[in-house]
Motif scaffolding. Structure first.
Motif, PDB file in Angstrom:
ATOM      1  N   PHE A 415       0.832  -1.204   0.000  1.00 24.74           N
ATOM      2  CA  PHE A 415       0.000   0.000   0.000  1.00 24.74           C
ATOM      3  C   PHE A 415       0.864   1.251   0.000  1.00 24.74           C
ATOM      4  N   LEU A 416       1.966   1.238   0.738  1.00 24.59           N
ATOM      5  CA  LEU A 416       2.887   2.377   0.719  1.00 24.59           C
ATOM      6  C   LEU A 416       3.467   2.568  -0.675  1.00 24.59           C
ATOM      7  N   LEU A 417       3.787   1.477  -1.349  1.00 28.80           N
ATOM      8  CA  LEU A 417       4.293   1.571  -2.721  1.00 28.80           C
ATOM      9  C   LEU A 417       3.236   2.169  -3.640  1.00 28.80           C
ATOM     10  N   PHE A 418       1.985   1.792  -3.447  1.00 28.74           N
ATOM     11  CA  PHE A 418       0.896   2.383  -4.224  1.00 28.74           C
ATOM     12  C   PHE A 418       0.819   3.894  -4.011  1.00 28.74           C
ATOM     13  N   LEU A 419       0.881   4.333  -2.757  1.00 23.17           N
ATOM     14  CA  LEU A 419       0.805   5.763  -2.459  1.00 23.17           C
ATOM     15  C   LEU A 419       2.011   6.506  -3.029  1.00 23.17           C
ATOM     16  N   ASP A 420       3.170   5.876  -3.008  1.00 22.38           N
ATOM     17  CA  ASP A 420       4.364   6.492  -3.587  1.00 22.38           C
ATOM     18  C   ASP A 420       4.182   6.649  -5.106  1.00 22.38           C
ATOM     19  N   CYS A 421       3.624   5.621  -5.749  1.00 22.13           N
ATOM     20  CA  CYS A 421       3.342   5.724  -7.193  1.00 22.13           C
ATOM     21  C   CYS A 421       2.337   6.843  -7.471  1.00 22.13           C
ATOM     22  N   CYS A 422       1.357   6.994  -6.595  1.00 24.51           N
ATOM     23  CA  CYS A 422       0.389   8.096  -6.738  1.00 24.51           C
ATOM     24  C   CYS A 422       1.096   9.441  -6.641  1.00 24.51           C
ATOM     25  N   TRP A 423       2.060   9.542  -5.726  1.00 28.84           N
ATOM     26  CA  TRP A 423       2.811  10.792  -5.601  1.00 28.84           C
ATOM     27  C   TRP A 423       3.600  11.077  -6.874  1.00 28.84           C
ATOM     28  N   GLN A 424       4.175  10.028  -7.465  1.00 28.58           N
ATOM     29  CA  GLN A 424       4.900  10.219  -8.725  1.00 28.58           C
ATOM     30  C   GLN A 424       3.967  10.791  -9.789  1.00 28.58           C
ATOM     31  N   LEU A 425       2.725  10.310  -9.811  1.00 33.60           N
ATOM     32  CA  LEU A 425       1.748  10.818 -10.783  1.00 33.60           C
ATOM     33  C   LEU A 425       1.386  12.276 -10.489  1.00 33.60           C
ATOM     34  N   THR A 426       1.248  12.624  -9.203  1.00 29.11           N
ATOM     35  CA  THR A 426       0.931  14.021  -8.869  1.00 29.11           C
ATOM     36  C   THR A 426       2.080  14.946  -9.249  1.00 29.11           C
ATOM     37  N   ARG A 427       3.299  14.444  -9.201  1.00 32.86           N
ATOM     38  CA  ARG A 427       4.451  15.265  -9.578  1.00 32.86           C
ATOM     39  C   ARG A 427       4.552  15.408 -11.090  1.00 32.86           C
ATOM     40  N   GLN A 428       4.275  14.317 -11.823  1.00 34.43           N
ATOM     41  CA  GLN A 428       4.350  14.371 -13.282  1.00 34.43           C
ATOM     42  C   GLN A 428       3.154  15.088 -13.901  1.00 34.43           C
ATOM     43  N   PHE A 429       2.009  15.025 -13.220  1.00 35.42           N
ATOM     44  CA  PHE A 429       0.788  15.689 -13.702  1.00 35.42           C
ATOM     45  C   PHE A 429       0.213  16.537 -12.569  1.00 35.42           C
ATOM     46  N   PRO A 430       0.852  17.680 -12.277  1.00 32.98           N
ATOM     47  CA  PRO A 430       0.516  18.458 -11.072  1.00 32.98           C
ATOM     48  C   PRO A 430      -0.899  19.017 -11.040  1.00 32.98           C
ATOM     49  N   MET A 431      -1.580  19.086 -12.183  1.00 27.97           N
ATOM     50  CA  MET A 431      -2.939  19.636 -12.196  1.00 27.97           C
ATOM     51  C   MET A 431      -4.009  18.559 -12.347  1.00 27.97           C
ATOM     52  N   ALA A 432      -3.604  17.300 -12.504  1.00 27.61           N
ATOM     53  CA  ALA A 432      -4.566  16.240 -12.835  1.00 27.61           C
ATOM     54  C   ALA A 432      -5.262  15.650 -11.611  1.00 27.61           C
ATOM     55  N   MET A 433      -4.646  15.763 -10.413  1.00 22.23           N
ATOM     56  CA  MET A 433      -5.201  15.163  -9.206  1.00 22.23           C
ATOM     57  C   MET A 433      -5.836  16.235  -8.316  1.00 22.23           C
ATOM     58  N   GLU A 434      -7.024  15.956  -7.830  1.00 24.57           N
ATOM     59  CA  GLU A 434      -7.683  16.918  -6.954  1.00 24.57           C
ATOM     60  C   GLU A 434      -7.087  16.900  -5.556  1.00 24.57           C
ATOM     61  N   PHE A 435      -6.461  15.807  -5.163  1.00 27.19           N
ATOM     62  CA  PHE A 435      -5.853  15.683  -3.837  1.00 27.19           C
ATOM     63  C   PHE A 435      -4.376  16.049  -3.911  1.00 27.19           C
TER      64      PHE A 435
END
Length: 541
Positions: A415-435
């Motif tokens: 689950f921590l790895l999943f959240l880390d992958c989510c963070w990578q997505l928020t960094r690569q697409f800074p406007m795409a995630m509402e959280f």
């Protein structure tokens, strides 16, 4: 109280506490059933502030103690050495807290007390069953989302799937929810037969439906082929029905071919292409189990050593292989998304048990494909559906964090790895995630240690047995409170209806410093930038 016998010293005076990112304080240390509490009053002539520190025992991952001789103590019986001690608490949120205790015996008493209270065997004695925050009602936020709600949204797009209660009372699969979504063409009797052919009875069920291409993402456990090449006509029919008339689909096995062959000798295996003629088999291995936990342990050690001034940071980071695991997870999820989006084909994802890396890949694939999953509400629904209701064993996987190498049992940071992958997505697409990043860090912290019952237990069945909805508060209810929710919103969010394809190039994947270094470096400047961003968009966080 039931835990009082584990407390060997309930109160110690003149304890000096050193916490990250704050000056040392001295005060009275109290040990309660669920918390370690330091009450520090200002000392005359010093700059010490009046403060009170609370630490959940369950957030402690490792307890270390040391004793120091501080001088000669004279008594009627002669001379003796006076000793003090230090108890070092390494926490699951990466804090390292030092307790300097002026008495050797009290040092050992505190260490033994915290060690016992931080590793309780009886789940019903854990703090969420006793936590009653002011202004909150039991039941609020339970459940975050239901399979019925998910099905209602699906029904508006297609009538080829149905909501089955074949698993009522968890009688078919103990790790699945009571209601699951399956093809209309499959009867409940057929589902029972198909379940008997999959490990843990985790037969293929719907995870995501692509509304434009009208294809599905499914997940399951491995088939029980075994060395005698067993097969199940009901399982074959279920997968063919999931194609909905399409000519082909892809099965992505997140193990190597060698691992799948070894699993077959133990009774498992992977789908036989002669029996599943419409399905093409792909192997995209993801690291799992002890190897993944060891990787986290090496990373945590590297971060701590770097904070203490150790050199060779980059080589040690590479040796931990944590960033490589992120790359592989995003690549596998991207492959599943590509099959669905670009090839327009159905995908079945599974590994061995179907409750660990399988959920990691299916949930990331949905973030890549679906703009609804990138909203604040949709992301929480995704975690509820793909992790909690899907039977990820949080209690086993998150029992320990990454400080201790030699005591790995069933812990592993999926689950921590999943959240880390989510963070990578928020960094690569800074406007795409509402959280924002703070929500991801908060979820990681609560998965390992929490006042709330959301991440307790290993399945929905266990949550029913322990009556978590009636006896504990839900984390979702707190996060969606107006005063709290605004801290987790991305101020520059704009809904992006397109697929977001993550880059897995080495320069695109970075260490999640906001989590792994959050107690090693000040976040003052980041918070100031965040506040300024809200001011620029014209809103008050």
């Amino acid at each position: 109280m039931e835990l009082s016998h584990l407390i060997q010293s309930s109160q110690v005076e003149n304890v000096r506490v050193c916490c990250p990112l704050m000056p040392p304080v001295t005060g009275t240390l109290c040990v309660s059933s669920h918390h370690l509490i330091l009450s520090a009053c200002p000392v005359q002539g010093t700059k010490q502030q009046n403060c009170e520190l609370w630490l959940l025992h369950s957030s402690v991952d490792s307890v270390e103690k040391s004793v120091h001789n501080i001088g000669i103590l004279k008594s009627k019986d002669g001379e003796g050495r006076s000793s003090s001690g230090t108890v070092t608490l390494k926490c699951k949120d990466l804090r390292v807290i030092q307790l300097e205790i002026p008495d050797m015996e009290e040092t050992f008493n505190i260490a033994r007390s915290v060690q016992a209270l931080s590793s309780l065997d009886n789940l019903s004695l854990s703090y969420p069953f006793f936590f009653r925050p002011a202004g909150c009602k039991l039941g609020k936020g339970w459940p975050r989302d239901t399979m019925e709600n998910f099905y209602l949204k699906l029904k508006a797009q297609t009538d080829a799937w149905r909501l089955s209660d074949v698993n009522e009372n968890f009688k078919v699969c103990p790790s699945y929810p009571e209601k699951i979504i399956v093809p209309v063409a499959c009867s409940d009797n057929s589902l029972k037969q198909a379940a008997a052919f999959r490990q843990g009875h985790r037969f293929p069920i719907l995870s995501y439906y692509h509304p434009r291409n009208k294809v599905a993402l499914l997940r399951s456990a491995q088939p029980l082929i075994g060395p005698n090449h067993h097969h199940s006509e009901d399982d074959e029919m279920l997968l063919d029905a999931a194609l909905m008339g399409q000519s082909r689909g892809f099965i992505i096995d997140i193990r190597t071919e060698q691992e799948a062959k070894q699993a077959r000798s133990a009774g498992g295996g992977t789908e036989n292409k002669d029996r599943y003629r419409k399905w093409s088999l792909l192997h995209r291995p993801l690291e799992r189990g002890k190897a993944l936990q060891s990787s986290l342990t090496r990373l945590v050690g590297t971060c701590h050593e770097t904070y203490l001034g150790s050199t060779h940071w980059l080589s040690k980071l590479q040796a931990s292989q944590w960033l490589s695991h992120i790359k592989e997870a995003l690549s596998t999820a991207g492959l599943a998304a590509e099959c669905i989006e670009r090839e327009g084909t159905c995908v079945l994802l599974h590994g061995e048990e179907g409750a660990n890396n399988t959920l990691l890949a299916t949930s990331l694939a949905q973030l890549i494909l679906s703009p609804d999953c990138r909203t604040m509400a949709g992301f929480q629904d995704l975690i509820e559906r793909e992790w909690l209701q899907a039977g990820h064993p949080f209690q086993l996987r998150c029992a320990r964090f990454g400080w201790v190498q030699g005591y790995i049992q069933q812990e592993s940071p999926y689950f921590l790895l999943f959240l880390d992958c989510c963070w990578q997505l928020t960094r690569q697409f800074p406007m795409a995630m509402e959280f924002n990043e703070k929500l991801l860090s908060t979820l990681a912290t609560h998965a390992y240690s929490s006042e709330y019952g959301t991440f307790l237990c290993n399945s929905e069945k266990e949550r029913h047995v322990y009556k978590l909805r009636e006896k504990t508060h839900s984390l979702w209810g707190i996060l969606n409170n107006f005063r709290q929710r605004k801290h987790f919103i991305n101020p520059v969010y704009e809904r992006n209806p397109l697929v977001i394809w993550p880059s897995v190039a080495p320069q695109s994947i970075q260490l999640w410093e906001g989590f792994f270094f959050r107690y090693f470096m000040s976040t003052k400047h980041k918070e100031m930038s965040w506040q300024r961003t809200w001011e620029l968009v014209g809103e008050d966080p």
